[in-house]
Motif scaffolding. Structure first.
Motif, PDB file in Angstrom:
ATOM      1  N   LEU A  90       0.768  -1.376  -0.130  1.00  0.00           N
ATOM      2  CA  LEU A  90       0.030   0.101  -0.133  1.00  0.00           C
ATOM      3  C   LEU A  90       0.670   1.133   0.115  1.00  0.00           C
ATOM      4  CD1 LEU A  90      -2.746  -1.066   2.704  1.00  0.00           C
ATOM      5  CD2 LEU A  90      -3.134  -0.805   0.434  1.00  0.00           C
ATOM      6  N   THR A  91       0.482   2.324  -0.807  1.00  0.00           N
ATOM      7  CA  THR A  91       1.509   3.379  -0.802  1.00  0.00           C
ATOM      8  C   THR A  91       0.279   4.597  -1.148  1.00  0.00           C
ATOM      9  OG1 THR A  91       2.931   2.384  -2.437  1.00  0.00           O
ATOM     10  CG2 THR A  91       3.051   4.823  -2.170  1.00  0.00           C
ATOM     11  N   ALA A  92       0.603   5.449   0.122  1.00  0.00           N
ATOM     12  CA  ALA A  92       0.069   6.845   0.255  1.00  0.00           C
ATOM     13  C   ALA A  92       0.940   7.825   0.173  1.00  0.00           C
ATOM     14  CB  ALA A  92      -0.912   6.684   1.587  1.00  0.00           C
ATOM     15  N   ARG A  93       0.237   8.763  -0.805  1.00  0.00           N
ATOM     16  CA  ARG A  93       1.227   9.967  -0.998  1.00  0.00           C
ATOM     17  C   ARG A  93       0.088  11.214  -0.506  1.00  0.00           C
ATOM     18  NH1 ARG A  93       5.415  12.225  -4.279  1.00  0.00           N
ATOM     19  NH2 ARG A  93       5.042  14.373  -4.518  1.00  0.00           N
ATOM     20  N   SER A  94       0.497  12.197   0.572  1.00  0.00           N
ATOM     21  CA  SER A  94       0.030  13.221   1.124  1.00  0.00           C
ATOM     22  C   SER A  94       0.670  14.287   0.397  1.00  0.00           C
ATOM     23  CB  SER A  94      -0.007  13.030   2.391  1.00  0.00           C
ATOM     24  OG  SER A  94      -0.853  12.263   3.008  1.00  0.00           O
ATOM     25  N   THR A  95      -0.046  15.444  -0.300  1.00  0.00           N
ATOM     26  CA  THR A  95       0.499  16.644  -0.699  1.00  0.00           C
ATOM     27  C   THR A  95      -0.355  17.815  -0.192  1.00  0.00           C
ATOM     28  OG1 THR A  95       1.199  15.494  -2.615  1.00  0.00           O
ATOM     29  CG2 THR A  95       1.395  17.790  -2.619  1.00  0.00           C
ATOM     30  N   LEU A  96       0.215  18.615   0.445  1.00  0.00           N
ATOM     31  CA  LEU A  96      -0.431  19.915   1.242  1.00  0.00           C
ATOM     32  C   LEU A  96      -0.433  20.896   0.038  1.00  0.00           C
ATOM     33  CD1 LEU A  96       1.035  19.663   4.752  1.00  0.00           C
ATOM     34  CD2 LEU A  96      -1.293  18.836   3.865  1.00  0.00           C
ATOM     35  N   THR A  97      -1.394  21.883  -0.128  1.00  0.00           N
ATOM     36  CA  THR A  97      -1.224  22.840  -1.000  1.00  0.00           C
ATOM     37  C   THR A  97       0.184  23.881  -0.684  1.00  0.00           C
ATOM     38  OG1 THR A  97      -2.627  24.521   0.801  1.00  0.00           O
ATOM     39  CG2 THR A  97      -3.707  23.188  -0.945  1.00  0.00           C
ATOM     40  N   SER A  98       0.788  23.520   0.468  1.00  0.00           N
ATOM     41  CA  SER A  98       1.737  24.356   0.582  1.00  0.00           C
ATOM     42  C   SER A  98       3.134  23.759  -0.178  1.00  0.00           C
ATOM     43  CB  SER A  98       2.282  24.412   2.185  1.00  0.00           C
ATOM     44  OG  SER A  98       2.503  23.125   2.520  1.00  0.00           O
ATOM     45  N   GLY A  99       2.840  22.679  -0.776  1.00  0.00           N
ATOM     46  CA  GLY A  99       3.745  21.878  -1.521  1.00  0.00           C
ATOM     47  C   GLY A  99       4.477  20.903  -0.786  1.00  0.00           C
ATOM     48  N   ALA A 100       4.630  20.825   0.486  1.00  0.00           N
ATOM     49  CA  ALA A 100       5.029  19.727   1.262  1.00  0.00           C
ATOM     50  C   ALA A 100       4.399  18.292   1.152  1.00  0.00           C
ATOM     51  CB  ALA A 100       4.948  20.043   2.789  1.00  0.00           C
ATOM     52  N   PHE A 101       5.068  17.340   0.984  1.00  0.00           N
ATOM     53  CA  PHE A 101       4.465  15.960   0.630  1.00  0.00           C
ATOM     54  C   PHE A 101       5.095  15.026   1.487  1.00  0.00           C
ATOM     55  CE2 PHE A 101       7.802  15.964  -2.413  1.00  0.00           C
ATOM     56  CZ  PHE A 101       8.303  15.034  -2.396  1.00  0.00           C
ATOM     57  N   SER A 102       4.476  13.550   1.624  1.00  0.00           N
ATOM     58  CA  SER A 102       5.083  12.641   2.189  1.00  0.00           C
ATOM     59  C   SER A 102       4.697  11.444   1.549  1.00  0.00           C
ATOM     60  CB  SER A 102       4.731  12.566   3.622  1.00  0.00           C
ATOM     61  OG  SER A 102       5.494  11.407   4.099  1.00  0.00           O
ATOM     62  N   GLU A 103       5.428  10.457   0.847  1.00  0.00           N
ATOM     63  CA  GLU A 103       4.972   9.287   0.562  1.00  0.00           C
ATOM     64  C   GLU A 103       5.149   7.951   1.481  1.00  0.00           C
ATOM     65  OE1 GLU A 103       4.765   8.668  -3.958  1.00  0.00           O
ATOM     66  OE2 GLU A 103       6.276   6.807  -3.430  1.00  0.00           O
ATOM     67  N   GLN A 104       4.342   7.430   1.801  1.00  0.00           N
ATOM     68  CA  GLN A 104       4.768   6.175   2.736  1.00  0.00           C
ATOM     69  C   GLN A 104       4.206   5.111   2.162  1.00  0.00           C
ATOM     70  OE1 GLN A 104       6.171   6.803   5.769  1.00  0.00           O
ATOM     71  NE2 GLN A 104       6.522   8.737   4.966  1.00  0.00           N
ATOM     72  N   VAL A 105       4.990   3.763   2.526  1.00  0.00           N
ATOM     73  CA  VAL A 105       4.716   2.392   1.862  1.00  0.00           C
ATOM     74  C   VAL A 105       4.525   1.493   3.187  1.00  0.00           C
ATOM     75  CG1 VAL A 105       5.376   0.778   0.527  1.00  0.00           C
ATOM     76  CG2 VAL A 105       6.180   3.187   0.095  1.00  0.00           C
ATOM     77  N   SER A 106       3.450   0.633   2.953  1.00  0.00           N
ATOM     78  CA  SER A 106       3.244  -0.256   4.062  1.00  0.00           C
ATOM     79  C   SER A 106       2.957  -1.570   3.394  1.00  0.00           C
ATOM     80  CB  SER A 106       2.008   0.110   5.018  1.00  0.00           C
ATOM     81  OG  SER A 106       1.847  -0.906   5.742  1.00  0.00           O
ATOM     82  N   GLY A 107       3.406  -2.795   4.070  1.00  0.00           N
ATOM     83  CA  GLY A 107       3.297  -4.043   3.446  1.00  0.00           C
ATOM     84  C   GLY A 107       1.986  -4.616   3.990  1.00  0.00           C
ATOM     85  N   LEU A 108       1.373  -5.441   3.488  1.00  0.00           N
ATOM     86  CA  LEU A 108       0.093  -6.038   3.857  1.00  0.00           C
ATOM     87  C   LEU A 108       0.267  -7.656   3.415  1.00  0.00           C
ATOM     88  CD1 LEU A 108      -2.809  -5.813   5.107  1.00  0.00           C
ATOM     89  CD2 LEU A 108      -3.592  -5.123   2.988  1.00  0.00           C
ATOM     90  N   VAL A 109      -0.306  -8.317   4.385  1.00  0.00           N
ATOM     91  CA  VAL A 109      -0.216  -9.959   3.680  1.00  0.00           C
ATOM     92  C   VAL A 109      -1.823 -10.509   4.175  1.00  0.00           C
ATOM     93  CG1 VAL A 109       0.700 -12.262   4.316  1.00  0.00           C
ATOM     94  CG2 VAL A 109       2.055 -10.267   4.261  1.00  0.00           C
ATOM     95  N   MET A 110      -2.229 -11.017   3.123  1.00  0.00           N
ATOM     96  CA  MET A 110      -3.648 -11.666   3.358  1.00  0.00           C
ATOM     97  C   MET A 110      -3.451 -13.092   3.077  1.00  0.00           C
ATOM     98  SD  MET A 110      -7.182 -10.823   1.340  1.00  0.00           S
ATOM     99  CE  MET A 110      -6.701 -11.404  -0.228  1.00  0.00           C
ATOM    100  N   SER A 111      -3.928 -13.685   4.058  1.00  0.00           N
ATOM    101  CA  SER A 111      -3.548 -15.454   4.114  1.00  0.00           C
ATOM    102  C   SER A 111      -4.923 -15.966   3.704  1.00  0.00           C
ATOM    103  CB  SER A 111      -3.047 -15.760   5.381  1.00  0.00           C
ATOM    104  OG  SER A 111      -3.983 -15.469   6.081  1.00  0.00           O
ATOM    105  N   THR A 112      -5.085 -16.957   3.003  1.00  0.00           N
ATOM    106  CA  THR A 112      -6.165 -17.814   2.740  1.00  0.00           C
ATOM    107  C   THR A 112      -5.750 -19.285   2.951  1.00  0.00           C
ATOM    108  OG1 THR A 112      -5.554 -17.794   0.254  1.00  0.00           O
ATOM    109  CG2 THR A 112      -7.360 -16.261   1.329  1.00  0.00           C
ATOM    110  N   PRO A 113      -6.743 -20.283   3.380  1.00  0.00           N
ATOM    111  CA  PRO A 113      -6.340 -21.629   3.461  1.00  0.00           C
ATOM    112  C   PRO A 113      -5.924 -22.337   2.128  1.00  0.00           C
ATOM    113  CG  PRO A 113      -8.318 -21.118   4.704  1.00  0.00           C
ATOM    114  CD  PRO A 113      -8.033 -19.910   3.908  1.00  0.00           C
ATOM    115  N   LYS A 114      -5.320 -23.095   1.997  1.00  0.00           N
ATOM    116  CA  LYS A 114      -4.937 -23.947   0.893  1.00  0.00           C
ATOM    117  C   LYS A 114      -5.916 -25.145   0.552  1.00  0.00           C
ATOM    118  CE  LYS A 114      -0.566 -23.828  -1.218  1.00  0.00           C
ATOM    119  NZ  LYS A 114       0.508 -24.369  -1.605  1.00  0.00           N
TER     120      LYS A 114
END
Length: 167
Positions: free
Chosen positions: A143-167
């Motif tokens: 998952l990647t989220a990028r927040s950009t404020l009107t002032s021009g400041a921004f931050s891009e953050q990345v998070s991993g996610l694991v979804m498990s399903t039975p075999k």
């Protein structure tokens, strides 16, 4: 008896020149102090804006994970990202094209974008409460989220996610 003060007939004007030089030095020092304080104020506000953008991006990631954890129907974007076409990237050969998600956090001075990438699946073992374990298929997502404020400041953050399903 009154004494007379003698005034020189030809004044040199040294006092005027010294006063003007001293005034010039004070003016330069004042202008420098104003510039330094303005620069410090800009740096402090930029730091605050960057911090706000970072917090907003982190909050968006947490909101997305909570939304997907709420029920199975909210995990549809994850399944859609698995069906997305592959991108040619040497570092992540199985990486899928990013799919945009609906943002969860909105504000008037904020431009928020959130994407999900499927990184592929792996077999994994999940141990339960100590009495059971099983083989599962673990799908990995980014998952990647990028927040950009009107002032021009921004931050891009990345998070991993694991979804498990039975075999």
């Amino acid at each position: 008896m009154l004494s007379r003060i003698q005034i020189p007939k030809h004044q040199q004007g040294a006092t005027l020149i010294v006063a003007l030089v001293f005034l010039l030095i004070l003016t330069v020092a004042g202008v420098t102090a104003v510039r330094l304080s303005t620069t410090s104020e800009h740096m402090a506000s930029n730091s605050q804006f960057r911090g706000s953008a970072f917090q907003l991006a982190q909050s968006e990631l947490k909101a997305q994970v909570l939304n997907m954890s709420a029920n199975i129907a909210n995990r549809q974007p994850l399944l859609n990202s698995k069906a997305a076409p592959l991108e040619a990237r040497p570092r992540f050969p199985e990486r899928r094209a990013a799919l945009a998600l609906n943002t969860r956090i909105a504000a008037p001075n904020l431009n928020q974008t959130t994407n999900v990438n499927s990184l592929g699946g792996v077999d994994c073992l999940i141990f339960g409460d100590g009495t059971s374990s099983g083989k599962f298929n673990c799908e990995q997502f980014e998952l990647t989220a990028r927040s950009t404020l009107t002032s021009g400041a921004f931050s891009e953050q990345v998070s991993g996610l694991v979804m498990s399903t039975p075999k």
